[in-house]
Enzyme design. Structure first.
Site, mmCIF file in Angstrom:
data_model
loop_
_atom_site.group_PDB
_atom_site.id
_atom_site.type_symbol
_atom_site.label_atom_id
_atom_site.label_comp_id
_atom_site.label_asym_id
_atom_site.label_seq_id
_atom_site.Cartn_x
_atom_site.Cartn_y
_atom_site.Cartn_z
ATOM 1 N N GLY A 46 33.150 33.733 25.783
ATOM 2 C CA GLY A 46 32.010 33.065 25.175
ATOM 3 C C GLY A 46 31.095 32.494 26.232
ATOM 4 O O GLY A 46 31.458 32.393 27.418
ATOM 5 N N GLN A 51 24.754 27.092 29.912
ATOM 6 C CA GLN A 51 25.398 27.745 31.064
ATOM 7 C C GLN A 51 24.452 28.698 31.791
ATOM 8 O O GLN A 51 24.734 29.105 32.921
ATOM 9 C CB GLN A 51 26.653 28.501 30.623
ATOM 10 C CG GLN A 51 27.787 27.576 30.176
ATOM 11 C CD GLN A 51 29.016 28.381 29.829
ATOM 12 O OE1 GLN A 51 29.157 28.836 28.704
ATOM 13 N NE2 GLN A 51 29.899 28.570 30.789
ATOM 14 N N CYS A 88 36.556 28.690 32.168
ATOM 15 C CA CYS A 88 35.128 28.589 31.844
ATOM 16 C C CYS A 88 34.333 29.285 32.929
ATOM 17 O O CYS A 88 34.630 29.120 34.119
ATOM 18 C CB CYS A 88 34.730 27.114 31.763
ATOM 19 S SG CYS A 88 32.987 26.854 31.364
ATOM 20 N N LEU A 89 33.321 30.058 32.528
ATOM 21 C CA LEU A 89 32.496 30.768 33.506
ATOM 22 C C LEU A 89 31.724 29.805 34.401
ATOM 23 O O LEU A 89 31.240 30.198 35.456
ATOM 24 C CB LEU A 89 31.530 31.726 32.786
ATOM 25 C CG LEU A 89 32.184 32.864 31.995
ATOM 26 C CD1 LEU A 89 31.129 33.682 31.266
ATOM 27 C CD2 LEU A 89 33.017 33.763 32.902
ATOM 28 N N HIS A 130 35.527 25.315 22.431
ATOM 29 C CA HIS A 130 35.097 25.261 23.834
ATOM 30 C C HIS A 130 33.575 25.417 23.939
ATOM 31 O O HIS A 130 32.907 24.638 24.615
ATOM 32 C CB HIS A 130 35.816 26.373 24.612
ATOM 33 C CG HIS A 130 35.405 26.498 26.047
ATOM 34 N ND1 HIS A 130 36.276 26.236 27.088
ATOM 35 C CD2 HIS A 130 34.227 26.854 26.630
ATOM 36 C CE1 HIS A 130 35.639 26.433 28.240
ATOM 37 N NE2 HIS A 130 34.396 26.804 27.983
ATOM 38 N N GLU A 131 33.037 26.434 23.259
ATOM 39 C CA GLU A 131 31.600 26.707 23.374
ATOM 40 C C GLU A 131 30.770 25.610 22.714
ATOM 41 O O GLU A 131 29.724 25.216 23.236
ATOM 42 C CB GLU A 131 31.252 28.079 22.794
ATOM 43 C CG GLU A 131 31.938 29.258 23.472
ATOM 44 C CD GLU A 131 31.797 29.291 24.986
ATOM 45 O OE1 GLU A 131 30.808 28.768 25.538
ATOM 46 O OE2 GLU A 131 32.705 29.829 25.636
ATOM 47 N N HIS A 134 30.182 22.664 24.895
ATOM 48 C CA HIS A 134 29.122 22.838 25.896
ATOM 49 C C HIS A 134 27.786 22.292 25.385
ATOM 50 O O HIS A 134 26.960 21.812 26.166
ATOM 51 C CB HIS A 134 28.932 24.329 26.222
ATOM 52 C CG HIS A 134 29.837 24.850 27.299
ATOM 53 N ND1 HIS A 134 29.818 24.376 28.583
ATOM 54 C CD2 HIS A 134 30.774 25.837 27.285
ATOM 55 C CE1 HIS A 134 30.705 25.050 29.326
ATOM 56 N NE2 HIS A 134 31.301 25.938 28.549
HETATM 57 CO CO CO Z 1 32.786 27.243 29.158
#
Ligand code: CO
Length: 156
Positions: A46, A51, A88-89, A130-131, A134
């Site tokens: 995701g 991000q 996480c990216l 998680h998303e 953000h």
């Molecule tokens: Co993340």
């Protein structure tokens, strides 16, 4: 479509409370296209708009159940709990153990502004939580019981 740079932990945009989307236009479609290309290139489950430096309430999720575009998403109910590994990216090279609800229901709008609901369980529910975090400037490392380094080639 273009591949976008994924900002890393420490960038203030990751700590912003993102704004709701009010225009369901070509610009939103272009943002979604870039997010899809970027999450796939990075092999992520995701990606949230902040991000890639865009503080709007837009998320894409790419899981076994399908590819989801969630605009202005809100969790409306949750059930159970699960503890598991998360990455996480925007926190490259690390992973952590995070407790999340096992099942969540969410409301969101699609790219045309139409309202939908979804139910997610297991890893899908983890990805939704998680998303959505953000969008309120929360990273998994804020909630993790422990955060550890991954081997160099495995950058979850
Ligand atoms: Co993340």
């Amino acid at each position: 479509m273009s591949l976008r740079y994924v900002v890393q932990n420490g960038d203030p945009v990751l700590r912003e409370k993102c704004a709701e989307v009010t225009k369901f236009d070509k610009e939103l479609a272009a943002l979604l296209a870039d997010m899809k290309e970027t999450v796939r290139a990075e092999n992520g489950a995701g990606l949230a708009a902040p991000q890639i430096g865009v503080p709007l309430r837009v998320v894409v999720i790419d899981v076994f159940e399908g590819f989801f575009e969630l605009i202005n998403p809100v969790i409306i109910s949750q059930k159970g709990e699960q503890s598991g590994a998360e990455g996480c990216l925007s926190v490259k090279g690390k992973q952590g153990t995070v407790c999340r609800p096992y099942k969540v229901k969410a409301e969101y709008r699609d790219r045309h502004g139409k309202k939908h609901k979804l139910t997610a369980e297991g890893f899908f529910a983890r990805a939704v939580c998680h998303e959505l975090d953000h969008l309120d400037g929360v990273l998994y490392i804020d909630k993790a019981d422990e955060v550890y380094d991954l081997p160099a080639e495995d950058n979850g």
